[in-house]
Design a protein around this motif. Structure first.
Motif, PDB file in Angstrom:
ATOM      1  N   GLU A 262     -25.852  48.507   6.335  1.00  0.00           N
ATOM      2  CA  GLU A 262     -24.491  48.957   6.027  1.00  0.00           C
ATOM      3  C   GLU A 262     -23.784  47.982   5.095  1.00  0.00           C
ATOM      4  N   PHE A 263     -24.013  46.703   5.302  1.00  0.00           N
ATOM      5  CA  PHE A 263     -23.398  45.687   4.442  1.00  0.00           C
ATOM      6  C   PHE A 263     -23.905  45.837   3.004  1.00  0.00           C
ATOM      7  N   ILE A 264     -25.221  46.010   2.839  1.00  0.00           N
ATOM      8  CA  ILE A 264     -25.787  46.171   1.496  1.00  0.00           C
ATOM      9  C   ILE A 264     -25.228  47.423   0.835  1.00  0.00           C
ATOM     10  N   TYR A 265     -25.165  48.516   1.580  1.00  0.00           N
ATOM     11  CA  TYR A 265     -24.679  49.783   1.029  1.00  0.00           C
ATOM     12  C   TYR A 265     -23.224  49.658   0.566  1.00  0.00           C
ATOM     13  N   ALA A 266     -22.410  48.982   1.359  1.00  0.00           N
ATOM     14  CA  ALA A 266     -20.971  48.893   1.056  1.00  0.00           C
ATOM     15  C   ALA A 266     -20.657  47.894  -0.042  1.00  0.00           C
ATOM     16  N   THR A 267     -21.467  46.832  -0.153  1.00  0.00           N
ATOM     17  CA  THR A 267     -21.107  45.730  -1.048  1.00  0.00           C
ATOM     18  C   THR A 267     -22.047  45.557  -2.239  1.00  0.00           C
ATOM     19  N   ALA A 268     -23.234  46.181  -2.197  1.00  0.00           N
ATOM     20  CA  ALA A 268     -24.277  45.967  -3.219  1.00  0.00           C
ATOM     21  C   ALA A 268     -24.677  44.493  -3.287  1.00  0.00           C
ATOM     22  N   GLN A 269     -24.592  43.818  -2.139  1.00  0.00           N
ATOM     23  CA  GLN A 269     -24.991  42.423  -2.028  1.00  0.00           C
ATOM     24  C   GLN A 269     -26.135  42.304  -1.013  1.00  0.00           C
ATOM     25  N   ILE A 270     -27.122  41.476  -1.348  1.00  0.00           N
ATOM     26  CA  ILE A 270     -28.292  41.305  -0.498  1.00  0.00           C
ATOM     27  C   ILE A 270     -28.198  39.956   0.216  1.00  0.00           C
ATOM     28  N   PRO A 271     -27.937  39.930   1.522  1.00  0.00           N
ATOM     29  CA  PRO A 271     -27.876  38.653   2.249  1.00  0.00           C
ATOM     30  C   PRO A 271     -29.239  37.966   2.222  1.00  0.00           C
ATOM     31  N   THR A 272     -29.240  36.673   1.908  1.00  0.00           N
ATOM     32  CA  THR A 272     -30.495  35.947   1.720  1.00  0.00           C
ATOM     33  C   THR A 272     -30.409  34.587   2.397  1.00  0.00           C
ATOM     34  N   ARG A 273     -31.294  34.358   3.350  1.00  0.00           N
ATOM     35  CA  ARG A 273     -31.339  33.067   4.033  1.00  0.00           C
ATOM     36  C   ARG A 273     -32.032  32.041   3.136  1.00  0.00           C
ATOM     37  N   SER A 274     -31.545  30.834   3.163  1.00  0.00           N
ATOM     38  CA  SER A 274     -32.134  29.781   2.339  1.00  0.00           C
ATOM     39  C   SER A 274     -33.417  29.256   2.976  1.00  0.00           C
ATOM     40  N   GLU A 275     -34.358  28.840   2.135  1.00  0.00           N
ATOM     41  CA  GLU A 275     -35.632  28.269   2.570  1.00  0.00           C
ATOM     42  C   GLU A 275     -36.316  29.157   3.606  1.00  0.00           C
ATOM     43  N   ASN A 276     -36.378  30.424   3.305  1.00  0.00           N
ATOM     44  CA  ASN A 276     -36.948  31.417   4.216  1.00  0.00           C
ATOM     45  C   ASN A 276     -37.898  32.300   3.424  1.00  0.00           C
ATOM     46  N   TRP A 277     -39.202  32.274   3.784  1.00  0.00           N
ATOM     47  CA  TRP A 277     -40.198  33.043   3.042  1.00  0.00           C
ATOM     48  C   TRP A 277     -39.859  34.525   3.032  1.00  0.00           C
ATOM     49  N   HIS A 278     -39.509  35.064   4.203  1.00  0.00           N
ATOM     50  CA  HIS A 278     -39.279  36.498   4.318  1.00  0.00           C
ATOM     51  C   HIS A 278     -38.182  36.955   3.354  1.00  0.00           C
ATOM     52  N   ASP A 279     -37.090  36.218   3.323  1.00  0.00           N
ATOM     53  CA  ASP A 279     -35.972  36.608   2.463  1.00  0.00           C
ATOM     54  C   ASP A 279     -36.261  36.329   0.993  1.00  0.00           C
ATOM     55  N   LEU A 280     -37.027  35.275   0.713  1.00  0.00           N
ATOM     56  CA  LEU A 280     -37.399  35.006  -0.675  1.00  0.00           C
ATOM     57  C   LEU A 280     -38.234  36.155  -1.238  1.00  0.00           C
ATOM     58  N   PHE A 281     -39.251  36.579  -0.489  1.00  0.00           N
ATOM     59  CA  PHE A 281     -40.088  37.675  -0.972  1.00  0.00           C
ATOM     60  C   PHE A 281     -39.308  38.991  -0.974  1.00  0.00           C
ATOM     61  N   GLY A 282     -38.380  39.145  -0.029  1.00  0.00           N
ATOM     62  CA  GLY A 282     -37.524  40.328  -0.046  1.00  0.00           C
ATOM     63  C   GLY A 282     -36.673  40.373  -1.304  1.00  0.00           C
ATOM     64  N   ALA A 283     -36.155  39.212  -1.713  1.00  0.00           N
ATOM     65  CA  ALA A 283     -35.369  39.151  -2.943  1.00  0.00           C
ATOM     66  C   ALA A 283     -36.226  39.499  -4.151  1.00  0.00           C
ATOM     67  N   MET A 284     -37.454  39.012  -4.178  1.00  0.00           N
ATOM     68  CA  MET A 284     -38.340  39.320  -5.290  1.00  0.00           C
ATOM     69  C   MET A 284     -38.653  40.815  -5.349  1.00  0.00           C
ATOM     70  N   ALA A 285     -38.792  41.448  -4.175  1.00  0.00           N
ATOM     71  CA  ALA A 285     -39.035  42.891  -4.156  1.00  0.00           C
ATOM     72  C   ALA A 285     -37.848  43.643  -4.743  1.00  0.00           C
ATOM     73  N   TRP A 286     -36.646  43.180  -4.461  1.00  0.00           N
ATOM     74  CA  TRP A 286     -35.462  43.795  -5.069  1.00  0.00           C
ATOM     75  C   TRP A 286     -35.492  43.646  -6.589  1.00  0.00           C
ATOM     76  N   CYS A 287     -35.969  42.522  -7.073  1.00  0.00           N
ATOM     77  CA  CYS A 287     -36.042  42.312  -8.523  1.00  0.00           C
ATOM     78  C   CYS A 287     -37.119  43.188  -9.168  1.00  0.00           C
ATOM     79  N   LEU A 288     -38.222  43.393  -8.470  1.00  0.00           N
ATOM     80  CA  LEU A 288     -39.339  44.160  -9.024  1.00  0.00           C
ATOM     81  C   LEU A 288     -39.130  45.665  -8.903  1.00  0.00           C
ATOM     82  N   PHE A 289     -38.478  46.113  -7.825  1.00  0.00           N
ATOM     83  CA  PHE A 289     -38.321  47.545  -7.545  1.00  0.00           C
ATOM     84  C   PHE A 289     -36.852  47.876  -7.249  1.00  0.00           C
ATOM     85  N   PRO A 290     -35.935  47.606  -8.151  1.00  0.00           N
ATOM     86  CA  PRO A 290     -34.510  47.780  -7.819  1.00  0.00           C
ATOM     87  C   PRO A 290     -34.115  49.211  -7.484  1.00  0.00           C
ATOM     88  N   GLN A 291     -34.625  50.192  -8.233  1.00  0.00           N
ATOM     89  CA  GLN A 291     -34.228  51.576  -7.973  1.00  0.00           C
ATOM     90  C   GLN A 291     -34.762  52.060  -6.624  1.00  0.00           C
TER      91      GLN A 291
END
Length: 257
Positions: free
Chosen positions: A59-88
């Motif tokens: 719900e937060f992402i949908y409302a704000t178009a912001q992706i919460p990302t934990r620092s020094e966290n593999w899961h969130d780092l790769f999640g961020a990269m997936a957003w960059c590779l497959f944004p649509q």
């Protein structure tokens, strides 16, 4: 920062290097991740913003178009990269989650939401050129020897695997026998396996968005079938030995109904 792979072939992380040159040497900041975006319609923010906000993650992402990302966290780092590779596609998955939440509530997870999560976390796209269509039947039938051994030369030439699920990347930092993804089969044009990475990812992002938005591809029982990740040619050093595939606890035959 820990080495992102040990026994696993760096081929698994090739798409990461398309965004982040070379091997990771330090944890990227949120601002550095934002510099990786080609789509400026979303941005990455520190996870503390979500914690202060209090809304549910999707719900937060949908409302704000912001992706919460934990620092020094593999899961969130790769999640961020997936957003960059497959944004649509990632934005579409978020919209579908919200539509299902509006129908069923947060606590009752529908079949579609389960499939969305499964693909988002553990999906591998198998890009199949016309001459390699027979691999679809073999892999769906768990005929691993046919695909991985007997027709091994067709992998990467006519059959190209592309990781979508960020949890697969995370688990591949410490690979183990049993590591299994869910395969989504996508038919691609002749020669696709030799396309430049940027063109390939752009094509797949558009194709996935269209197929998921306009059909029930994620609910198709022929899709999201098990794929033993370490069996993919080139994704583990040991699979150069045909005997590697004799482990039926990992390369399991299909259950007979």
């Amino acid at each position: 920062m820990a080495e992102p792979y040990t026994d696993c072939s760096p081929y698994i992380f090739r798409s990461m290097s398309a965004l982040w040159p070379g091997r990771f040497t330090d944890w990227p900041s949120v601002s550095a991740l934002n510099n990786c975006r080609s789509d400026k319609a979303f941005s990455f923010v520190d996870n503390a913003v979500l914690e202060q906000d209090g809304r549910y993650y999707e719900e937060f992402i949908y409302a704000t178009a912001q992706i919460p990302t934990r620092s020094e966290n593999w899961h969130d780092l790769f999640g961020a990269m997936a957003w960059c590779l497959f944004p649509q596609t990632k934005k579409l998955l978020n919209r579908l989650h919200i539509a299902e939440i509006n129908l069923h509530g947060q606590k009752q997870r529908s079949k579609l939401r389960n499939k969305l999560t499964l693909f988002d976390e553990c999906g591998v796209i198998l890009c199949v050129e016309p001459a390699a269509q027979h691999h679809l039947d073999w892999l769906r039938a768990h005929q691993w020897q046919h695909s991985f051994v007997q027709q091994r030369a067709e992998w990467w030439q006519q059959l190209k695997p592309v990781i979508f699920g960020h949890a697969i990347y995370e688990m591949a930092t410490a690979p183990f026998i049993g590591l299994t993804a869910k395969a989504l089969f996508v038919k691609v044009p002749v020669g696709f396996s030799q396309w430049p990475l940027t063109a390939a990812y752009s094509f797949l992002d558009r194709e996935l968005h269209e197929q998921i938005a306009n059909g029930a591809v994620l609910l198709d029982n022929q899709q999201l079938t098990p794929l033993p990740v370490l069996g993919v040619p080139g994704w583990h050093d040991d699979n150069n030995n045909p005997g590697f595939y004799d482990n039926t606890d990992y390369f399991r035959p299909r259950r007979q109904r």
